[in-house]
Design an enzyme around this catalytic site. Structure first.
Site, mmCIF file in Angstrom:
data_model
loop_
_atom_site.group_PDB
_atom_site.id
_atom_site.type_symbol
_atom_site.label_atom_id
_atom_site.label_comp_id
_atom_site.label_asym_id
_atom_site.label_seq_id
_atom_site.Cartn_x
_atom_site.Cartn_y
_atom_site.Cartn_z
ATOM 1 C CE LYS A 113 -4.343 -1.902 1.387
ATOM 2 N NZ LYS A 113 -5.022 -2.468 2.528
ATOM 3 C CE LYS A 193 -9.289 -9.182 -3.160
ATOM 4 N NZ LYS A 193 -9.338 -7.988 -2.419
ATOM 5 C CE LYS A 196 -14.869 -2.016 -0.718
ATOM 6 N NZ LYS A 196 -15.150 -2.207 0.681
#
Ligand code: ADP
Ligand code: TRP
Length: 323
Positions: A113, A193, A196
């Site tokens: 991330k 996958k 969002k």
């Protein structure tokens, strides 16, 4: 009696991947009378990425509405917002002081991330410690999560073991991750996958027309209508087989293999299957989103139950630490 605990971040409206991969399997576990379930909305975690207050409030309601619409029985279990139980953050601080710095630096989700996000804040870095506090605060035994959360559960166990070792007591209960290998990764519109953040999701709670538009947007190959098609690896067929009755999925498989059956037909069938499977959930979801006071009532009742348990754990921890 097993204590099951899991949290979902209010980072948007729950999509088909969240429902099939997390919410529905967790609700199924909660229906076993031998289990006591603690399901919460991880709204403190969401501050790492969402700074807009109104956006978080709406997402929180949407996540709560999805849990209730899918049948989570809040009267028999515990359902709350993380931010309403300050013990989560208090325990997180204590645990921070038992968490080796390199463990956080090397965490896979932090590495991934911190490369993707433009705002790499300290919250992102300490995210696994807050998650450990969420779990340890309630003496949870089983934590159903997706594969991506496996390392966070290992860290939780390591941190808990370190506290227990330091004070020579079993003050914290070591939880087990429950990673259902059966629950596959649900593919999104583009075959990756469903997520969002990839903006490739199907929102089953959308009005019919908009839902249809999303389903029609699923990416397929360019095999002409007349020719036979390979169902395996095709996103429309994969989603259909997860949602429709097995006999209907078998029928679609045969149609693919026979030829003369286009992706447009398959998408139409998928759209109808979603409407059929989630008919009651869609209705309940809309009801809750237009009656948010009912969501507030359920969450506030849960907050009281959660606080009582969290308060006991914190008392125990403070005593051991000498506060
Ligand atoms: P997103 O990737 O959309 O941000 P989250 O990371 O918030 O979703 O996931 C919430 C829960 O839903 C987790 O338990 C996660 O494992 C599950 N989940 C999310 N996407 C999928 C998917 N495509 N297939 C199966 N489970 C999923
Ligand atoms: N980190 C989880 C996710 O993004 C959400 C979460 C926060 C969680 N605290 C938790 C999950 C405790 C299980 C247990 O999906």
């Amino acid at each position: 009696m097993s204590r099951i605990l899991t949290g979902i971040q209010p980072s948007g409206r729950p999509h088909l991947g969240n429902l099939l991969g997390a919410i529905l399997p967790a609700i199924q576990l909660s229906q076993d009378p031998a289990n006591e379930s603690f399901f919460f909305i991880a709204d403190l975690h969401s501050l790492i990425t969402i700074k807009n207050a109104e956006e978080r409030r709406q997402n929180t309601y949407a996540v709560a509405a999805a849990w209730l619409a899918c049948g989570f029985d809040t009267s028999r279990n515990v359902f709350w917002r993380q931010s309403r139980v300050p013990e989560h953050t208090e325990l997180a601080w204590y645990l921070n002081c038992f968490t080796p710095f390199p463990m956080l630096v090397n965490a896979t989700s932090f590495k991934d991330k911190s490369e993707q996000l433009s705002d790499v804040n300290a919250g992102l870095f300490m995210y696994p410690v807050l998650q450990a506090a969420d779990i340890l605060l309630y003496d949870a035994n089983l934590v159903p999560v997706g594969k991506d959360q496996k390392q966070h559960l290992e860290m939780t166990r390591d941190i808990a073991a370190s506290v227990n070792h330091q004070y020579e007591t079993e003050i914290l209960v070591l939880p087990e991750a429950r990673i259902d290998e059966q629950v596959m990764t649900i593919p999104g519109l583009d075959g990756r996958k469903m997520s969002k953040s990839l903006n490739n999701y199907i929102d089953v709670f959308l009005p019919e027309k908009e839902l249809r538009k999303q389903v029609m947007g699923i990416v397929t190959d360019s095999t002409p209508l007349e020719e036979p098609k390979n169902p395996d690896g095709d996103t429309v067929f994969t989603l259909y087989s997860l949602i429709a009755a097995p006999a209907d999925a078998q029928k679609m498989r045969e149609n693919y293999l026979a030829g003369g059956y286009g992706y447009g037909h398959a998408k139409q069938a998928l759209h109808e299957a979603i409407l059929k499977k989630f008919a009651a959930e869609r209705e309940h979801f809309n009801h809750y989103m237009t009656h948010v006071q009912e969501l507030e009532d359920a969450l506030q009742a849960g907050e009281a139950k959660a606080r009582a348990i969290a308060g006991e754990t914190i008392k125990r921890v403070r005593a051991v630490l000498g506060y």
